[in-house]
Scaffold this active site. Structure first.
Site, mmCIF file in Angstrom:
data_model
loop_
_atom_site.group_PDB
_atom_site.id
_atom_site.type_symbol
_atom_site.label_atom_id
_atom_site.label_comp_id
_atom_site.label_asym_id
_atom_site.label_seq_id
_atom_site.Cartn_x
_atom_site.Cartn_y
_atom_site.Cartn_z
ATOM 1 N N SER A 119 -0.800 3.755 10.334
ATOM 2 C CA SER A 119 -1.708 3.063 11.243
ATOM 3 C C SER A 119 -1.073 1.717 11.554
ATOM 4 O O SER A 119 -0.083 1.318 10.926
ATOM 5 C CB SER A 119 -3.085 2.846 10.591
ATOM 6 O OG SER A 119 -2.992 1.863 9.558
ATOM 7 N N VAL A 146 -13.735 7.337 -1.818
ATOM 8 C CA VAL A 146 -14.574 7.661 -2.975
ATOM 9 C C VAL A 146 -15.883 6.880 -2.903
ATOM 10 O O VAL A 146 -16.969 7.440 -3.089
ATOM 11 C CB VAL A 146 -13.836 7.352 -4.296
ATOM 12 C CG1 VAL A 146 -14.699 7.768 -5.488
ATOM 13 C CG2 VAL A 146 -12.492 8.068 -4.353
ATOM 14 N N THR A 167 0.841 -1.189 0.000
ATOM 15 C CA THR A 167 0.000 0.000 0.000
ATOM 16 C C THR A 167 0.879 1.241 0.000
ATOM 17 O O THR A 167 1.946 1.265 0.621
ATOM 18 C CB THR A 167 -0.922 0.032 1.234
ATOM 19 O OG1 THR A 167 -1.481 1.348 1.383
ATOM 20 C CG2 THR A 167 -0.173 -0.307 2.511
ATOM 21 N N ARG A 205 -7.471 11.128 12.812
ATOM 22 C CA ARG A 205 -6.213 10.452 12.532
ATOM 23 C C ARG A 205 -5.031 11.333 12.925
ATOM 24 O O ARG A 205 -5.176 12.538 13.142
ATOM 25 C CB ARG A 205 -6.122 10.097 11.050
ATOM 26 C CG ARG A 205 -7.282 9.238 10.574
ATOM 27 C CD ARG A 205 -7.101 8.754 9.164
ATOM 28 N NE ARG A 205 -8.152 7.805 8.787
ATOM 29 C CZ ARG A 205 -8.050 6.925 7.815
ATOM 30 N NH1 ARG A 205 -6.938 6.863 7.094
ATOM 31 N NH2 ARG A 205 -9.042 6.091 7.547
ATOM 32 N N VAL A 206 -3.861 10.724 13.002
ATOM 33 C CA VAL A 206 -2.626 11.479 13.238
ATOM 34 C C VAL A 206 -1.940 11.598 11.888
ATOM 35 O O VAL A 206 -1.297 10.663 11.408
ATOM 36 C CB VAL A 206 -1.723 10.761 14.263
ATOM 37 C CG1 VAL A 206 -0.411 11.524 14.436
ATOM 38 C CG2 VAL A 206 -2.447 10.618 15.596
ATOM 39 N N TYR A 210 -2.392 -1.113 10.849
ATOM 40 C CA TYR A 210 -2.553 -1.877 9.617
ATOM 41 C C TYR A 210 -1.361 -1.650 8.700
ATOM 42 O O TYR A 210 -0.776 -2.592 8.157
ATOM 43 C CB TYR A 210 -3.857 -1.474 8.913
ATOM 44 C CG TYR A 210 -3.827 -1.694 7.422
ATOM 45 C CD1 TYR A 210 -3.752 -2.976 6.888
ATOM 46 C CD2 TYR A 210 -3.883 -0.610 6.541
ATOM 47 C CE1 TYR A 210 -3.721 -3.175 5.515
ATOM 48 C CE2 TYR A 210 -3.863 -0.801 5.176
ATOM 49 C CZ TYR A 210 -3.773 -2.085 4.661
ATOM 50 O OH TYR A 210 -3.728 -2.274 3.302
ATOM 51 N N HIS A 211 -0.970 -0.406 8.524
ATOM 52 C CA HIS A 211 0.165 -0.097 7.650
ATOM 53 C C HIS A 211 1.485 -0.612 8.230
ATOM 54 O O HIS A 211 2.393 -0.966 7.480
ATOM 55 C CB HIS A 211 0.240 1.407 7.391
ATOM 56 C CG HIS A 211 -0.906 1.921 6.548
ATOM 57 N ND1 HIS A 211 -2.045 2.444 7.103
ATOM 58 C CD2 HIS A 211 -1.075 1.962 5.204
ATOM 59 C CE1 HIS A 211 -2.872 2.802 6.129
ATOM 60 N NE2 HIS A 211 -2.312 2.514 4.963
ATOM 61 N N TYR A 248 -12.276 14.719 6.663
ATOM 62 C CA TYR A 248 -11.450 14.986 7.840
ATOM 63 C C TYR A 248 -10.662 16.280 7.670
ATOM 64 O O TYR A 248 -9.944 16.465 6.678
ATOM 65 C CB TYR A 248 -10.470 13.843 8.073
ATOM 66 C CG TYR A 248 -11.117 12.502 8.348
ATOM 67 C CD1 TYR A 248 -12.407 12.401 8.853
ATOM 68 C CD2 TYR A 248 -10.418 11.321 8.116
ATOM 69 C CE1 TYR A 248 -12.993 11.180 9.104
ATOM 70 C CE2 TYR A 248 -10.998 10.082 8.374
ATOM 71 C CZ TYR A 248 -12.290 10.017 8.862
ATOM 72 O OH TYR A 248 -12.868 8.799 9.114
ATOM 73 N N LYS A 308 1.787 -4.004 7.025
ATOM 74 C CA LYS A 308 2.167 -4.056 5.611
ATOM 75 C C LYS A 308 3.670 -3.825 5.433
ATOM 76 O O LYS A 308 4.294 -4.423 4.552
ATOM 77 C CB LYS A 308 1.376 -3.016 4.818
ATOM 78 C CG LYS A 308 -0.124 -3.189 4.889
ATOM 79 C CD LYS A 308 -0.586 -4.485 4.251
ATOM 80 C CE LYS A 308 -0.676 -4.400 2.763
ATOM 81 N NZ LYS A 308 -1.270 -5.593 2.147
#
Length: 493
Positions: A269, A329, A225, A417-418, A271-272, A345, A275
């Site tokens: 995050s 989107v 990603t 979010r940060v 999640y990232h 945001y 990854k």
């Protein structure tokens, strides 16, 4: 296709072909060192698992355009009946890719533990497009496309079951979509963060060991990603995974080459973070065992249109819109359809890379047709456009109002979010066009129009209304659970 138009992989040789047998003829060494069995003439030799009659031969001597095992397709020369295994075949990306590959004559197999269905249900959401069971979808693919898909309900973390299946199939290409794909989900609480890290990190480890032992010649295409890179405030270009050969580091009056080294990561995050770990796992496996992989740093995918999905509603891919599983989107269009404010945001100046579902599928097939060499780890940045969130909201609002008679509203919320909301963003994404002959077949505004046309149908609008509460963002990176403050309500135009 006309013979005068060369394909991007015409001159690839057996050196890169997954049908060539290296095991037993290659002494695998770290860092790309290998000693090959040599013929009497001194040439390097291998064997072909499909053309056993030709015996040992020079892997550089036969090109794809001269091999009868390769056929012409619009995506390049494709190994006839190529065995492709898709991990996560029931998902938003896995299902349309399975249909496309099977329609091209590939032998498609796949696994899924159906976790995505359970996690969307956990949120209280549902696929906006009705999706039947995976077994009914496979029957529909046979009925409407005339293709056969070999599916097993297997968790990638179930080692015994997965090894048995990969040993049975012996795939020539493996597509790794079997991950929990949500930044928001990974930031909800401890349990979900741990679940994300465990599923994604351990699953990728299971894959590389299985590939080493049962499919060492298969090309692995792993879904990374663009979020791995973050958005550097220095404006440093986001190169395609590795620094180019002429990149240098200057420090303390001295200079060092950075060419070929992995570029810095700044995951946004947990999640990232998972990854990024996957990136290093694949990178090291290619180095240790001469596996081969394209690591696809994919932008945000949106849309629901591919030629195969169009054939019949029973072939729908899932289309999620809630705050955990719906990309921006897709969610904005759904919100506009039911008259709900599009939730943006902060100031909406965050820039990201985007690509339509149809273009993403084209890219994947082109990479499958053009495998890396043994031991090669290569990164492809898979994006076509760079948009700010505000640009997306404005465009969705304009199309919704002018062409569909809606009255969309944009609602600025405090950013949960940060992240930097104002930042440079320069993405290098040359390989798709230069190496794989990719040319986008879709664009942002047309895809938004297509989504409006599908989602405006009365039965689909009812499915959106039924999960309206799940479209409201509530997940904060801080772990707090209080509602997000509304900063401003904007009437576009």
């Amino acid at each position: 296709m006309a013979d005068s138009v060369p394909f991007h992989n015409d001159k690839k040789t057996c050196w890169s072909c997954p049908a060539v047998e290296f095991k037993g003829h290659v002494d695998f060494r770290a860092c790309g060192q290998a000693a090959f069995r040599k013929a009497a003439s001194g040439q390097l030799v291998v064997e072909c698992k499909r053309r056993t009659d030709i015996g040992y031969f020079d892997p550089m001597g036969i090109t794809y355009d001269s091999c009868p095992e390769y056929k012409e397709t619009e995506y390049g020369r494709l190994l006839h009946g190529m065995k492709v295994m898709i991990l996560g075949i029931d998902g938003y990306l896995g299902w349309p890719l399975a249909l496309k590959l099977a329609s091209l004559g590939c032998q498609v197999s796949g696994i899924d533990n159906l976790l995505r269905r359970r996690l969307v249900d956990e949120k209280g959401g549902q696929s906006v497009l009705p999706v039947s069971s995976v077994y009914d979808r496979i029957k529909a693919a046979k009925e409407h496309l005339g293709v056969t898909i070999n599916f097993r309900e297997i968790d990638l973390l179930d080692r015994e079951a997965f090894l048995k299946y990969i040993d049975e199939i012996r795939p020539e290409s493996i597509i790794h979509y079997a991950e929990i794909l949500s930044a928001s989900y990974s930031m909800v609480d401890t349990d979900r963060a741990v679940k994300t890290i465990h599923n994604n990190v351990i699953g990728t480890l299971e894959l590389v060991f299985a590939a080493r032992d049962y499919a060492p010649e298969a090309s692995i295409i792993k879904l990374g990603t663009m979020g791995e890179y973050g958005s550097p405030l220095t404006g440093r270009p986001l190169f395609e995974g590795l620094f180019p050969g002429d990149a240098v580091l200057q420090y303390g009056g001295e200079e060092w080459s950075l060419g070929g080294e992995l570029t810095p990561r700044d995951p946004v995050s947990f999640y990232h973070v998972s990854k990024v770990q996957g990136t290093f796992t694949i990178y090291e496996a290619c180095k240790y065992w001469w596996l081969r992989s394209y690591d696809v740093m994919q932008g945000v995918i949106y849309g629901l249109n591919t030629p195969e999905l169009e054939v019949h509603p029973s072939l729908n891919t899932r289309f999620d819109i809630d705050e955990w599983w719906g990309t921006v989107v897709n969610r904005f269009v759904a919100q506009a359809v039911i008259g709900m404010p599009m939730t943006m945001y902060g100031n909406g100046n965050q820039i990201r890379g985007y690509i339509t579902l149809a273009d993403a599928m084209q890219c994947m097939v082109r990479m499958i047709a053009n495998p890396p060499e043994p031991g090669q780890y290569e990164v492809v940045n898979q994006v076509t456009d760079l948009f700010s969130v505000r640009h997306i909201a404005d465009t969705v609002a304009r199309i919704g109002k002018n062409e569909f008679g809606l009255d969309p509203v944009i609602q600025r919320l405090e950013n949960p979010r940060v992240e930097a909301e104002d930042h440079p963003y320069e993405v290098i994404h040359k390989k798709l066009e230069e190496k794989f002959q990719f040319a986008s077949g879709s664009n942002f505004e047309d895809e938004v129009r297509y989504m409006f046309n599908r989602l405006m149908k009365p039965d689909i609008r009812e499915r959106i209304e039924a999960q309206k509460k799940t479209l409201v963002p509530i997940t904060r990176w801080s772990g707090e659970t209080k509602p997000l403050a509304v900063l401003e309500t904007i009437i576009p135009g």
